[in-house]
Design a protein around this motif. Structure first.
Motif, mmCIF file in Angstrom:
data_model
loop_
_atom_site.group_PDB
_atom_site.id
_atom_site.type_symbol
_atom_site.label_atom_id
_atom_site.label_comp_id
_atom_site.label_asym_id
_atom_site.label_seq_id
_atom_site.Cartn_x
_atom_site.Cartn_y
_atom_site.Cartn_z
ATOM 1 N N GLY A 105 17.604 0.375 -2.937
ATOM 2 C CA GLY A 105 17.705 -1.221 -2.656
ATOM 3 C C GLY A 105 17.964 -1.654 -1.026
ATOM 4 O O GLY A 105 18.354 -2.836 -1.019
ATOM 5 N N SER A 106 17.256 -0.656 -0.254
ATOM 6 C CA SER A 106 17.652 -1.143 1.137
ATOM 7 C C SER A 106 16.496 -2.308 1.562
ATOM 8 O O SER A 106 15.643 -2.373 1.056
ATOM 9 N N PHE A 107 17.089 -2.722 2.661
ATOM 10 C CA PHE A 107 16.528 -4.016 3.051
ATOM 11 C C PHE A 107 15.211 -3.456 4.047
ATOM 12 O O PHE A 107 15.529 -2.663 4.652
ATOM 13 N N MET A 108 14.082 -4.124 4.011
ATOM 14 C CA MET A 108 12.905 -3.882 4.707
ATOM 15 C C MET A 108 12.525 -4.935 5.697
ATOM 16 O O MET A 108 12.228 -6.004 5.459
ATOM 17 N N CYS A 109 12.728 -4.285 6.751
ATOM 18 C CA CYS A 109 12.545 -5.276 7.952
ATOM 19 C C CYS A 109 11.183 -4.955 8.524
ATOM 20 O O CYS A 109 10.400 -3.985 8.053
ATOM 21 N N GLU A 110 10.516 -5.642 9.332
ATOM 22 C CA GLU A 110 8.946 -5.409 9.730
ATOM 23 C C GLU A 110 8.732 -4.031 10.298
ATOM 24 O O GLU A 110 7.829 -3.683 10.150
ATOM 25 N N ASP A 111 9.710 -3.497 11.147
ATOM 26 C CA ASP A 111 9.357 -2.257 11.714
ATOM 27 C C ASP A 111 9.446 -1.047 10.603
ATOM 28 O O ASP A 111 8.804 -0.104 10.460
ATOM 29 N N SER A 112 10.409 -1.450 9.458
ATOM 30 C CA SER A 112 10.445 -0.478 8.456
ATOM 31 C C SER A 112 9.162 -0.494 7.469
ATOM 32 O O SER A 112 8.650 0.404 7.051
ATOM 33 N N GLN A 149 5.973 -1.448 8.735
ATOM 34 C CA GLN A 149 4.983 -0.975 9.435
ATOM 35 C C GLN A 149 5.033 0.672 9.500
ATOM 36 O O GLN A 149 3.985 1.435 9.387
ATOM 37 N N ALA A 150 6.180 1.280 9.401
ATOM 38 C CA ALA A 150 6.164 2.583 9.486
ATOM 39 C C ALA A 150 6.066 3.043 7.972
ATOM 40 O O ALA A 150 5.088 3.981 7.791
ATOM 41 N N PRO A 194 0.916 -1.186 -0.089
ATOM 42 C CA PRO A 194 0.150 0.034 -0.101
ATOM 43 C C PRO A 194 0.932 1.200 -0.035
ATOM 44 O O PRO A 194 1.921 1.391 0.998
ATOM 45 N N GLY A 195 0.731 2.223 -0.970
ATOM 46 C CA GLY A 195 1.349 3.444 -1.078
ATOM 47 C C GLY A 195 2.668 3.339 -1.525
ATOM 48 O O GLY A 195 3.349 4.513 -1.739
ATOM 49 N N HIS A 196 3.273 2.378 -1.621
ATOM 50 C CA HIS A 196 4.818 2.317 -1.753
ATOM 51 C C HIS A 196 5.374 0.967 -2.309
ATOM 52 O O HIS A 196 5.322 0.085 -1.734
ATOM 53 N N LEU A 243 -1.232 5.187 5.280
ATOM 54 C CA LEU A 243 -2.580 4.720 5.554
ATOM 55 C C LEU A 243 -2.793 5.523 6.909
ATOM 56 O O LEU A 243 -4.088 5.233 7.054
ATOM 57 N N GLY A 244 -2.058 6.010 7.640
ATOM 58 C CA GLY A 244 -2.220 6.655 8.867
ATOM 59 C C GLY A 244 -1.789 5.518 9.979
ATOM 60 O O GLY A 244 -1.445 4.326 9.959
ATOM 61 N N ASP A 245 -1.838 6.111 11.212
ATOM 62 C CA ASP A 245 -1.251 5.333 12.404
ATOM 63 C C ASP A 245 -1.644 4.171 12.862
ATOM 64 O O ASP A 245 -1.321 3.492 13.546
ATOM 65 N N SER A 246 -3.256 4.184 12.491
ATOM 66 C CA SER A 246 -4.166 3.177 12.722
ATOM 67 C C SER A 246 -3.639 2.016 11.839
ATOM 68 O O SER A 246 -4.492 0.660 12.400
ATOM 69 N N ALA A 247 -3.062 1.905 10.710
ATOM 70 C CA ALA A 247 -2.780 0.917 10.040
ATOM 71 C C ALA A 247 -2.082 -0.363 10.604
ATOM 72 O O ALA A 247 -1.051 0.159 11.170
ATOM 73 N N SER A 248 -2.394 -1.528 10.213
ATOM 74 C CA SER A 248 -1.656 -2.586 10.635
ATOM 75 C C SER A 248 -1.156 -3.323 9.781
ATOM 76 O O SER A 248 -1.973 -3.797 8.778
#
Length: 278
Positions: free
Chosen positions: A153-160, A162-163, A131-133, A169-174
Motif C-alpha cells: 500500500g505504498s504511495f505512488m508519486c509521479e517519479d515512481s 514513471q519508473a 500499464p503492466g501494474h 513498457l521500456g525506457d521510452s514510455a512516457s
C-alpha cells in the motif's frame, strides 16, 4: 456463442449494469471455473469480517492518510497479505479465493482484496488499470492518492509511476493522464480474464482460454481486439462458425485495421473448412 456459454452463470452477471456489478463476486465467479466447489458466500463473508475490523479502527478519524495507514497495517502487517514475488506468474495468483487463502497474490488480486475490504469499511477506493501494474486510488473530491498494494500500500508519486511504467513498457514510455483513470469493476474483471487467457493459451489449454476470452466480450462488448483473440481461440477449439463471427465482429468494430487482409483470409479459410464439414 456456444450452447455451453449460454448456461455460464458469468453471462448474466456480466450483463448487469456497471453499478450493479460487485467486484468480489465477479472475481469469485471467475475462480469458480477453476475451483468447482468454491463457495462464493464464504469468501464474501471473509471480506465483510475484515471490513468490520477496519471500519471500527477508522471511525474516529476523517484523515485519508490515517485511513490508508490503518487499512495497510491491518491487511499487510496483521493479516499478512503480501505480493507473490517468488512465483509471480503462478496461475493461482489470478483467483481471489487463492489469494484470500494463501495471503499472497499479484497486484490486481491483492488490489481487489484491498478495494473490497476498504469499500465495505466506507473508504472511497477505486482501481486503476495502469500499464503492466494494477494500482488502487483513494479518491475524494480534490484528492487522489495512488497506492501500490503489491508494495504494502505504498504511495505512488509521479517519479515512481514513471519508473513503474518504464519497467513495463521500456525506457521510452512516457506517463500520460489516461493511464491513471479510474477503471470500472467490469474493466478490472476483464483484466483478470486477459491474464487467464494468456496463461491458458501458453499452457495450450485452449478450452479454458476460450472461456476466459469469451467472458471478456460479455463484460466489454465493444473492444475490437478482444474479438480477434476470440476468433483465434474458437479456431483452436474447432468451433469454426463462432470463429468467423468473432473475426467479423473484430473487423466491424475496428473499422479498417492494418491486419484487415489477414483477418479476411482467416475468414475465407474458415468458410472453406465449414463447407467441407457440411
Amino acid at each position: 456463442m456456444t450452447k455451453k456459454s449460454q448456461t455460464d452463470p458469468f453471462l448474466s452477471f456480466a450483463n448487469r449494469d456497471n453499478n450493479e456489478v460487485q467486484l468480489a463476486t465477479g472475481a469469485l465467479l471467475i475462480a469458480q471455473s477453476e475451483y468447482g466447489e468454491l463457495n462464493i458466500e464464504d469468501y464474501l463473508h471473509q471480506l465483510d469480517e475484515m471490513a468490520d475490523v477496519v471500519r471500527e479502527r477508522i471511525q474516529e478519524t476523517t484523515s485519508p492518510e490515517q485511513h490508508i495507514a490503518e487499512l495497510n497495517r491491518y491487511l499487510f502487517q496483521e493479516k499478512g497479505f503480501t505480493g507473490n514475488t517468488d512465483n509471480y506468474y503462478a496461475l493461482g495468483n489470478n483467483f481471489l479465493n487463492f489469494v484470500l487463502d494463501k495471503k499472497t497474490g499479484i497486484p490486481i488480486t491483492l488490489g481487489i482484496v484491498y478495494i473490497e475490504v476498504g469499500r465495505r469499511a466506507g473508504l472511497p477506493l477505486v482501481g486503476v488499470n495502469f500499464p503492466g501494474h494494477f494500482l488502487v486510488r483513494y479518491q475524494r473530491e480534490h484528492l487522489d492518492i495512488l497506492l501500490d498494494v503489491f508494495e504494502n500500500g505504498s504511495f505512488m508519486c509521479e517519479d515512481s509511476l514513471q519508473a513503474k511504467l518504464q519497467e513495463a513498457l521500456g525506457d521510452s514510455a512516457s506517463l500520460e493522464s489516461h493511464m491513471l483513470t479510474e477503471a470500472t469493476d467490469k474493466e478490472i474483471l476483464a483484466r483478470i480474464l486477459r491474464n487467464l487467457t494468456r496463461a491458458y493459451t501458453l499452457l495450450e489449454n485452449y478450452e479454458k482460454a476460450l472461456i476466459a476470452a469469451e467472458r471478456i466480450t460479455w463484460l466489454l462488448p465493444n473492444i475490437a481486439a478482444d474479438y480477434r483473440l476470440l476468433g483465434y481461440l474458437h479456431y483452436k477449439n474447432h468451433t469454426y462458425s463462432e470463429s468467423i463471427a468473432a473475426f467479423e465482429t473484430y473487423l466491424r468494430l475496428a473499422g479498417t485495421p492494418p491486419d484487415t487482409s489477414a483477418v479476411e483470409r482467416n475468414i475465407q479459410h474458415l468458410q472453406k473448412l465449414l463447407s467441407r464439414l457440411n
